[in-house]
Design a protein around this motif. Structure first.
Motif, mmCIF file in Angstrom:
data_model
loop_
_atom_site.group_PDB
_atom_site.id
_atom_site.type_symbol
_atom_site.label_atom_id
_atom_site.label_comp_id
_atom_site.label_asym_id
_atom_site.label_seq_id
_atom_site.Cartn_x
_atom_site.Cartn_y
_atom_site.Cartn_z
ATOM 1 N N LEU A 276 -16.740 15.982 -0.611
ATOM 2 C CA LEU A 276 -16.607 17.137 0.275
ATOM 3 C C LEU A 276 -16.476 16.700 1.728
ATOM 4 C CD1 LEU A 276 -16.845 20.239 0.869
ATOM 5 C CD2 LEU A 276 -19.319 19.865 1.023
ATOM 6 N N TYR A 277 -15.455 17.239 2.407
ATOM 7 C CA TYR A 277 -15.324 17.109 3.865
ATOM 8 C C TYR A 277 -15.642 18.444 4.508
ATOM 9 C CZ TYR A 277 -13.165 17.668 8.415
ATOM 10 O OH TYR A 277 -12.962 17.989 9.732
ATOM 11 N N LYS A 278 -16.330 18.404 5.664
ATOM 12 C CA LYS A 278 -16.467 19.598 6.500
ATOM 13 C C LYS A 278 -16.691 19.174 7.947
ATOM 14 C CE LYS A 278 -21.408 20.244 5.416
ATOM 15 N NZ LYS A 278 -22.393 21.192 4.843
ATOM 16 N N ALA B 216 0.832 -1.196 0.000
ATOM 17 C CA ALA B 216 0.000 0.000 0.000
ATOM 18 C C ALA B 216 0.872 1.253 0.000
ATOM 19 C CB ALA B 216 -0.925 0.012 1.221
ATOM 20 N N ARG B 217 0.343 2.307 -0.580
ATOM 21 C CA ARG B 217 0.964 3.627 -0.498
ATOM 22 C C ARG B 217 -0.146 4.667 -0.445
ATOM 23 N NH1 ARG B 217 3.473 5.080 -6.526
ATOM 24 N NH2 ARG B 217 1.531 4.822 -7.712
ATOM 25 N N ALA B 218 0.236 5.908 -0.092
ATOM 26 C CA ALA B 218 -0.772 6.952 0.105
ATOM 27 C C ALA B 218 -0.291 8.267 -0.485
ATOM 28 C CB ALA B 218 -1.064 7.141 1.596
ATOM 29 N N TRP B 219 -1.210 8.980 -1.109
ATOM 30 C CA TRP B 219 -1.008 10.391 -1.390
ATOM 31 C C TRP B 219 -1.647 11.166 -0.243
ATOM 32 C CZ3 TRP B 219 -2.216 7.196 -5.643
ATOM 33 C CH2 TRP B 219 -1.267 7.187 -6.684
ATOM 34 N N VAL B 220 -0.854 11.840 0.552
ATOM 35 C CA VAL B 220 -1.386 12.657 1.641
ATOM 36 C C VAL B 220 -1.726 14.018 1.056
ATOM 37 C CG1 VAL B 220 -0.944 13.665 3.901
ATOM 38 C CG2 VAL B 220 0.007 11.412 3.332
ATOM 39 N N ILE B 221 -3.011 14.341 0.987
ATOM 40 C CA ILE B 221 -3.436 15.571 0.327
ATOM 41 C C ILE B 221 -3.927 16.630 1.308
ATOM 42 C CG2 ILE B 221 -3.863 14.481 -1.887
ATOM 43 C CD1 ILE B 221 -6.792 14.298 -1.271
ATOM 44 N N ALA B 222 -4.091 16.276 2.573
ATOM 45 C CA ALA B 222 -4.418 17.263 3.602
ATOM 46 C C ALA B 222 -3.916 16.741 4.935
ATOM 47 C CB ALA B 222 -5.920 17.526 3.680
ATOM 48 N N ARG B 223 -3.425 17.652 5.762
ATOM 49 C CA ARG B 223 -3.012 17.315 7.120
ATOM 50 C C ARG B 223 -3.201 18.557 7.976
ATOM 51 N NH1 ARG B 223 3.234 17.103 8.409
ATOM 52 N NH2 ARG B 223 2.300 17.763 10.384
ATOM 53 N N PRO B 224 -3.432 18.409 9.289
ATOM 54 C CA PRO B 224 -3.573 19.594 10.134
ATOM 55 C C PRO B 224 -2.329 20.469 10.071
ATOM 56 C CG PRO B 224 -4.340 17.634 11.300
ATOM 57 C CD PRO B 224 -3.660 17.155 10.046
ATOM 58 N N LEU B 225 -2.539 21.762 9.814
ATOM 59 C CA LEU B 225 -1.471 22.753 9.780
ATOM 60 C C LEU B 225 -1.883 23.937 10.642
ATOM 61 C CD1 LEU B 225 -0.462 22.911 5.990
ATOM 62 C CD2 LEU B 225 0.826 21.850 7.845
ATOM 63 N N SER B 226 -1.089 24.288 11.621
ATOM 64 C CA SER B 226 -1.407 25.419 12.483
ATOM 65 C C SER B 226 -1.545 26.683 11.648
ATOM 66 C CB SER B 226 -0.308 25.603 13.530
ATOM 67 O OG SER B 226 -0.593 26.700 14.367
ATOM 68 N N GLY B 227 -2.638 27.410 11.858
ATOM 69 C CA GLY B 227 -2.887 28.629 11.119
ATOM 70 C C GLY B 227 -3.541 28.418 9.775
ATOM 71 N N TYR C 8 -12.405 17.056 -3.330
ATOM 72 C CA TYR C 8 -11.725 16.287 -4.368
ATOM 73 C C TYR C 8 -12.689 16.101 -5.529
ATOM 74 C CZ TYR C 8 -9.165 12.677 -6.834
ATOM 75 O OH TYR C 8 -8.488 11.968 -7.800
ATOM 76 N N VAL C 9 -12.266 16.547 -6.719
ATOM 77 C CA VAL C 9 -13.150 16.504 -7.883
ATOM 78 C C VAL C 9 -13.191 15.082 -8.441
ATOM 79 C CG1 VAL C 9 -13.702 17.482 -10.134
ATOM 80 C CG2 VAL C 9 -12.605 18.920 -8.387
ATOM 81 N N LEU C 10 -14.362 14.492 -8.412
ATOM 82 C CA LEU C 10 -14.565 13.126 -8.882
ATOM 83 C C LEU C 10 -14.860 13.065 -10.372
ATOM 84 C CD1 LEU C 10 -16.913 11.953 -5.993
ATOM 85 C CD2 LEU C 10 -14.522 11.272 -6.288
ATOM 86 N N GLU C 11 -15.485 14.128 -10.900
ATOM 87 C CA GLU C 11 -15.972 14.080 -12.276
ATOM 88 C C GLU C 11 -16.198 15.505 -12.773
ATOM 89 O OE1 GLU C 11 -19.892 12.273 -14.685
ATOM 90 O OE2 GLU C 11 -19.576 11.814 -12.560
ATOM 91 N N GLY C 12 -15.904 15.740 -14.049
ATOM 92 C CA GLY C 12 -16.255 17.002 -14.684
ATOM 93 C C GLY C 12 -15.248 18.106 -14.444
ATOM 94 N N LYS C 13 -15.693 19.339 -14.705
ATOM 95 C CA LYS C 13 -14.841 20.514 -14.555
ATOM 96 C C LYS C 13 -15.696 21.707 -14.164
ATOM 97 C CE LYS C 13 -15.071 21.896 -19.427
ATOM 98 N NZ LYS C 13 -14.288 22.284 -20.633
ATOM 99 N N ALA C 14 -15.013 22.748 -13.631
ATOM 100 C CA ALA C 14 -15.716 23.950 -13.189
ATOM 101 C C ALA C 14 -14.714 25.086 -13.059
ATOM 102 C CB ALA C 14 -16.418 23.719 -11.851
ATOM 103 N N PHE D 176 -7.659 18.552 -6.237
ATOM 104 C CA PHE D 176 -8.065 18.663 -4.835
ATOM 105 C C PHE D 176 -7.964 20.120 -4.404
ATOM 106 C CE2 PHE D 176 -6.997 18.500 -0.210
ATOM 107 C CZ PHE D 176 -8.181 17.936 0.243
ATOM 108 N N MET D 177 -8.994 20.589 -3.709
ATOM 109 C CA MET D 177 -9.015 21.936 -3.129
ATOM 110 C C MET D 177 -9.109 21.828 -1.618
ATOM 111 S SD MET D 177 -11.652 23.821 -5.776
ATOM 112 C CE MET D 177 -12.646 22.344 -6.054
ATOM 113 N N TRP D 178 -8.376 22.680 -0.942
ATOM 114 C CA TRP D 178 -8.251 22.640 0.515
ATOM 115 C C TRP D 178 -8.519 24.041 1.029
ATOM 116 C CZ3 TRP D 178 -2.921 21.290 3.111
ATOM 117 C CH2 TRP D 178 -3.114 20.971 4.462
ATOM 118 N N LEU D 179 -9.586 24.228 1.828
ATOM 119 C CA LEU D 179 -10.023 25.556 2.248
ATOM 120 C C LEU D 179 -9.974 25.675 3.756
ATOM 121 C CD1 LEU D 179 -11.298 25.077 -0.610
ATOM 122 C CD2 LEU D 179 -13.207 26.496 0.155
ATOM 123 N N ARG D 180 -9.379 26.756 4.240
ATOM 124 C CA ARG D 180 -9.431 27.031 5.664
ATOM 125 C C ARG D 180 -10.776 27.669 6.006
ATOM 126 N NH1 ARG D 180 -5.156 31.508 7.468
ATOM 127 N NH2 ARG D 180 -6.118 30.979 9.459
#
Length: 281
Positions: free
Chosen positions: A262-264, A52-63, A217-223, A239-243
């Protein structure tokens, strides 16, 4: 049952003839990781996982965004883990985009195929194996569960998006809809992972500005997506990451649907620990 499309990264490395310039950006308010960045050289290996391997695309970051981590896992046939989660206080969500996985929890096994969703409560001692004949790829979202006095922890859930009718947003005539795996009124849950779908030309008609952190994370299409003061083009595999409080809106570009995972974070008071520590001095 409606079959849907799911983009999954395959790795590799861009050729030497490619230009370096592309859409990757990290700002104080948001980040965009385009699909080209999911190369072999940015993967991670995890303790107690095999094949197994992983792409880490988000992790907790202070600030920045502080509540969650998100991986795209790639597991070969026969691979997986009998000790996958090192933090007993962490809850998790799986969302399968390719292949199949078998998750075992409390002695019962559950097979997830593309569109499959699993909610894994904290301290549930689950295991995971790729029991199929093909490579599997899935999102793994992890969050430190926020316990509340008088509320039990949620039960495990095993569902599939293809069996759930999306809920249209009010006053959109079905142009914008959300597939929900968890009842929004169930306050045991402190995060929601959903699939958001826009028909071609559908929009978020105002810049949403709110306390929830997001991973998209965009599963399909464009915008064309508005992030803070910028408009960026996104497509399947990005992938988009929003504070918190980053304004966001979008126009779905067509010709097909625009869909993202979508995660929230939800349903909890804001932590005041730093303020209280200052006030006590």
């Amino acid at each position: 049952m409606t079959k849907r499309s799911y983009y999954a990264p395959k790795g590799g490395l861009p050729p030497q003839t490619d230009l370096i310039t592309d859409r990757a950006v990290f700002t104080e308010a948001y980040a965009v990781i385009p699909k080209r960045e999911f190369s072999d050289i940015v993967t991670s290996f995890l303790p107690h996982w095999d094949k197994a391997r992983a792409w880490v695309i988000a992790r907790p970051l202070s600030g920045f965004a502080e509540t969650f981590s998100q991986y795209i896992m790639e597991v070969q046939p026969g691979g997986g883990s009998d000790r996958p989660e090192p933090d007993a206080g962490a809850e998790g969500v799986f969302f399968v985009v390719e292949g199949e996985v078998t998750v075992t929890i409390a002695g019962k096994s559950h097979v997830l195929t593309p569109g499959g969703y699993a909610y894994l409560p904290p301290a549930s001692e689950w295991t995971m194996r790729n029991t199929g004949s093909e490579t599997t790829r899935f999102h793994w979202i992890r969050k430190a569960y926020e316990y509340v006095d008088g509320l039990d922890t949620p039960d495990p859930l095993f569902l599939n998006e293809n069996d759930i009718a999306p809920n249209p947003m009010p006053d959109t005539n079905g142009a914008w809809a959300t597939t929900r795996f968890v009842d929004p009124n169930d306050l045991r849950h402190d995060m929601h992972v959903t699939v958001v779908t826009f028909e071609p030309g559908g929009i978020i008609p105002f810049p949403e500005t709110h306390v929830m952190e997001h991973g998209l994370y965009v599963l399909e299409g464009k915008a064309v997506y508005r992030l803070n003061n910028d408009w960026v083009e996104v497509e399947a595999g990005d992938f988009m990451w929003l504070r918190a409080f980053c304004p966001q809106a979008c126009y779905a570009g067509g010709p097909g649907k625009f869909r993202y995972l979508l995660y929230k974070d939800v349903n909890r008071h804001m932590q005041l620990g730093a303020f209280n520590a200052t006030r006590r001095r």
